[in-house]
Design a protein around this motif. Sequence first.
Motif, short mmCIF file in Angstrom:
data_model
loop_
_atom_site.label_atom_id
_atom_site.label_comp_id
_atom_site.label_asym_id
_atom_site.label_seq_id
_atom_site.Cartn_x
_atom_site.Cartn_y
_atom_site.Cartn_z
N ASN A 155 5.55 2.32 -6.48
CA ASN A 155 4.95 1.07 -6.94
C ASN A 155 5.91 -0.09 -6.69
OD1 ASN A 155 2.26 0.96 -8.50
ND2 ASN A 155 3.11 2.94 -9.02
N GLY A 156 7.19 0.11 -6.95
CA GLY A 156 8.17 -0.95 -6.72
C GLY A 156 8.28 -1.32 -5.26
N VAL A 157 8.36 -0.31 -4.40
CA VAL A 157 8.45 -0.57 -2.96
C VAL A 157 7.18 -1.27 -2.47
CG1 VAL A 157 8.58 0.52 -0.69
CG2 VAL A 157 10.02 1.36 -2.56
N CYS A 158 6.03 -0.82 -2.95
CA CYS A 158 4.76 -1.44 -2.57
C CYS A 158 4.74 -2.91 -2.98
CB CYS A 158 3.60 -0.70 -3.24
SG CYS A 158 1.99 -1.51 -3.04
N GLN A 159 5.21 -3.21 -4.18
CA GLN A 159 5.21 -4.60 -4.64
C GLN A 159 6.11 -5.48 -3.79
OE1 GLN A 159 6.31 -3.56 -8.64
NE2 GLN A 159 4.25 -3.88 -9.44
N VAL A 160 7.22 -4.93 -3.30
CA VAL A 160 8.11 -5.69 -2.42
C VAL A 160 7.38 -6.04 -1.12
CG1 VAL A 160 10.22 -5.63 -1.06
CG2 VAL A 160 10.22 -4.74 -3.40
N HIS A 161 6.72 -5.06 -0.51
CA HIS A 161 5.97 -5.32 0.72
C HIS A 161 4.84 -6.31 0.46
CE1 HIS A 161 8.16 -2.43 2.99
NE2 HIS A 161 7.67 -1.36 2.36
N ARG A 162 4.16 -6.12 -0.65
CA ARG A 162 3.05 -7.02 -0.99
C ARG A 162 3.56 -8.45 -1.20
NH1 ARG A 162 -1.97 -7.91 -2.91
NH2 ARG A 162 -2.21 -8.93 -4.92
#
Length: 544
Positions: free
Chosen positions: A238-245
Amino acid sequence: MGNGTLQDARRAYSQGAWADATDLFLSADAQSPLNREDLDRLVWAAGIAARDQEMLAALTRLYEIHVAEGDDEASARAAFWSGLRHMMMGEVGLGAGWLQRAAKHAEETAPDCVQRGYLMLPKAFMHRSKGAYDQALDIADKAIAFGEKAGEPDLVALAGSLKGGLLFRLGRIDEGYVPIDEAMLLAKGEHLSPLVCGVVYCEIVASCCRVFEMVRAREWTVILDDWCRRNPQARAFNGVCQVHRAEILQLEGNWSDAFAEAARAGRGLEGTTEQTAMATAAYRRGEVLRLQGDFAAADKEYRRAAETAIDPQPGLALLRLAQGRCEDAATMIRRALETSPDMPAKAALLPAGVEIFIACGDLDAAEQLCREIKEIAGVFGTDVFESVIDQCCGTLELAKGNFAGAIVTLGRARRYWSEFGAPYLAARLRADIARACFELGDFEGAAIELNAAEKMFRELGARPDLKRLPALRGKPEPPPADILSAREREVLALMADGGSNRAIAKVLHLSPSTVNRHVENIFGKLAVSSRAAAVAKALKTDII
């Protein structure tokens, strides 16, 4: 009671409540040791929830069980995942030790044992980290072959996403999509274990962002975001996804949402071993703050990124440029360019380098970077790279006084970014086109471009860009001679003589930071963004 807890743990696991499942399995284990199947569930629940210590402890127990049973294949599997996780945590010695154990067990299995395929992955990652992409590619191919022969979709997807990213780095974009698309199909078709699914999604999105394949990155970030929403306790992913988002949101002009997403990523990753993701989240927050003009807060975020895991360039260099510290900005970007590990990393720095060197009056250096961008674009051949060429080379033509040529080139870049949906980049290009129109005497055309740019800058909250617009509106009234303080006029006069900030500080017996502050104030009062522009305006208006 223990059996009830265990049933709750299994139920939480089946529902994807990974953190809850981890806690429940640990609670049940404290009452009565878990069997092999539940211990395996604890491993993956803890891994997805970014509970590394619990995952590693469970893997060690599983390994010991498999060794006692004489099951070499299962022992190799447990040792492999333990080694890989230690490696990802930066514990290279422990990771290597576990991987060596895995290799010894795999040697006792059949020649086509799937664990031998998994053990190829760390070798491929090692070659990739050293820039030996061809060697890494050969290993990834062998791992895919192992996975396909054994009917192991996890291995096929892991090796395939790795192979696709390697081909991207080599500029073989179309080839790279073949294994990546296959890995995405396996992930979307729910053929992968949850942990591997998250790894594959993140690897693919990161690879696309790295080589500026932003159309695919945007598309697959939506898919990753959907997966994370369905797995809310998959903490690391979730954290990595939020960074990309956050990166995509910033590009699309949704700055407040981008900052909020990067802030959530930072909070969500606290206490995990995902250092690079935490640093990237800080960098993204710094980028939004810089563009909004909150330079002090941006500086803190860039420093946080550097202290955690990554080099905060080109953002920090662009911040120094915005602060009037042209010499520092040029030094930073030059160092970053000289030490970039590969072509995609260098490509990410080149547009900022062109902007900085033009602002500092070093057109020869900017021209050299434009040549390098063209060389890299020749390898990668994507639409984004072609637009970056137009953006950089058009800005250089503008600085050299080729105004008609600049309008043509900048216009192509502006159209691309407008159609893509990147309003800030399009607005900045409009401002540059307006400058060229004004120099050619097309005041109405300049006004049209400036009005469109101003509207977008206001909507975005791009305060530094708004401050620069008045100087481009027609023929602005000359600033009064007393707009600058006596000390600022002294600094500006020494700038006109070619003095660097450090040289000026020495002549005036001031600290370099004080001179930097004076230069920043001069830029703001004169509504300019470079030393050359400040000197030119001062000479025209008799300030010095």
